[in-house]
Design a protein around this motif. Structure first.
Motif, PDB file in Angstrom:
ATOM      1  N   ILE A 131       0.836  -1.208   0.000  1.00 61.39           N
ATOM      2  CA  ILE A 131       0.000   0.000   0.000  1.00 61.39           C
ATOM      3  C   ILE A 131       0.868   1.254   0.000  1.00 61.39           C
ATOM      4  O   ILE A 131       0.538   2.253  -0.651  1.00 61.39           O
TER       5      ILE A 131
ATOM      6  N   ASN B 240       1.832   2.202  -3.425  1.00 61.86           N
ATOM      7  CA  ASN B 240       0.735   2.319  -4.375  1.00 61.86           C
ATOM      8  C   ASN B 240       0.221   3.756  -4.412  1.00 61.86           C
ATOM      9  O   ASN B 240       0.304   4.485  -3.421  1.00 61.86           O
TER      10      ASN B 240
ATOM     11  N   SER C   3      -5.379   3.514  -3.882  1.00 63.41           N
ATOM     12  CA  SER C   3      -5.450   2.725  -2.641  1.00 63.41           C
ATOM     13  C   SER C   3      -6.835   2.789  -2.011  1.00 63.41           C
ATOM     14  O   SER C   3      -7.231   1.876  -1.276  1.00 63.41           O
TER      15      SER C   3
ATOM     16  N   PRO D 206       1.790  -3.663  -5.278  1.00 61.17           N
ATOM     17  CA  PRO D 206       1.121  -2.393  -5.605  1.00 61.17           C
ATOM     18  C   PRO D 206       0.445  -2.484  -6.969  1.00 61.17           C
ATOM     19  O   PRO D 206       1.005  -3.049  -7.914  1.00 61.17           O
TER      20      PRO D 206
ATOM     21  N   SER E  94      -2.558   5.782   2.153  1.00 55.76           N
ATOM     22  CA  SER E  94      -1.191   5.587   1.671  1.00 55.76           C
ATOM     23  C   SER E  94      -0.172   6.221   2.607  1.00 55.76           C
ATOM     24  O   SER E  94       0.915   5.664   2.832  1.00 55.76           O
TER      25      SER E  94
END
Length: 311
Positions: free
Chosen positions: A45, A48, A53, A62, A276
């Protein structure tokens, strides 16, 4: 006939051992997955894209790789200053706390020290009965430690739990070590440094890890005693502020685009969200401890004095 029966019994036993080992392997593998997966998912995460997310569904990798979450964290120079404060605070607190705790444990482990039992009782009572937050704050204030770097070191010089661990370990050492050193003319401080400290390396390594982890993860003392001085803010406190700020902004947003915190680029693909940011904060806060721990693990052994003295 007897030989065939014995062979069949051994075969069944061999098969049973294989099945038992297989079950143990499956159970241990399951425990490893359950333990490691949450951390691995957090890493995925953190790398990403923030808006992506929010959709969820990120498992092992990701979906849209980016460095933006970490760039947003470290774009502010104050984070580097906070990182320096956390590193130096962790090192100094660990060194001074471990040294003072071990020295106190050695003093109160000597049978010739007549008041060792009352002093030990006072220390143990202080571990269970605390004065509370307000008296502690008033004490720190009267000592002149508010908004000073010393507030990270002085109140944590002795930890009672670590003191008990070290004193118990020292009590298990043969008295012949100390007696031999005294016959050779060594003083108490020299005995402590040259004889006792090398013999209690496993317990010292253990409490080093305890103190270092506690110092690195600590942010509440910064909030209480140093919140008014930005130059003394620790990394954990800065990360907490950053996360709280991102959550407050997302709570007042009307949609996903306004909920995202605008990054330096400003495009929707370069935006971060509380999800995130929380993941990247977790990785930044956890990684140093994961790097240091393997180097201390080898010291978690006992029995360094076995065979050292023949009574």
């Amino acid at each position: 006939m007897a030989a065939r029966t014995l062979t069949a019994f051994r075969r069944r036993k061999h098969v049973g051992d294989i099945i038992f080992d297989l079950i143990i392997f499956i159970v241990l593998a399951f425990l490893v997955v359950v333990t490691v997966y949450p951390f691995w998912n957090t890493i995925a995460i953190s790398f990403n894209e923030g808006l992506d997310s929010i959709r969820g569904g990120i498992k092992f990798w990701p979906r849209k790789f980016t460095w933006q979450n970490y760039k947003v964290l470290f774009v502010d120079d104050r984070l580097f200053k906070a990182f320096t404060i956390s590193v130096t605070r962790t090192i100094l607190q660990t060194v001074f706390s471990v040294f003072c705790t071990c020295m106190l444990a050695y003093a109160l482990s000597r049978k010739e020290f007549v008041i060792r039992k009352p002093l030990t009782a006072v220390l143990v009572i202080s571990m269970y009965v605390s004065a509370g937050l307000i008296p502690s704050y008033m004490l720190i204030k009267r000592l002149g430690l508010l908004n000073s770097y010393a507030v990270y070191i002085v109140p944590n010089l002795v930890d009672v739990f670590n003191f008990i661990l070290v004193r118990t370990y020292i009590n298990g050492l043969p008295d012949s070590f100390v007696e031999s050193a005294r016959i050779d003319g060594a003083g108490e401080f020299k005995i402590f440094l040259r004889i006792i400290m090398p013999l209690i390396v496993p317990s010292v390594a253990m409490i080093c890890l305890f103190v270092a982890v506690g110092a690195w993860n600590s942010w509440f003392d910064t909030y209480l005693y140093c919140s008014g001085k930005v130059n003394l803010h620790s990394l954990q406190y800065k990360l907490m502020e950053f996360l709280q700020s991102s959550q407050n902004q997302s709570a007042s947003a009307a949609d996903a685009n306004s909920m995202a915190i605008a990054a330096a680029g400003g495009s929707s693909g370069n935006q971060v969200t509380p999800i995130s940011i929380r993941a990247s904060i977790t990785i930044v806060a956890t990684l140093p401890i994961l790097v240091v721990y393997p180097f201390l693990q080898k010291y978690f052994v006992v029995g360094m004095t076995i065979g050292g003295v023949k009574e």
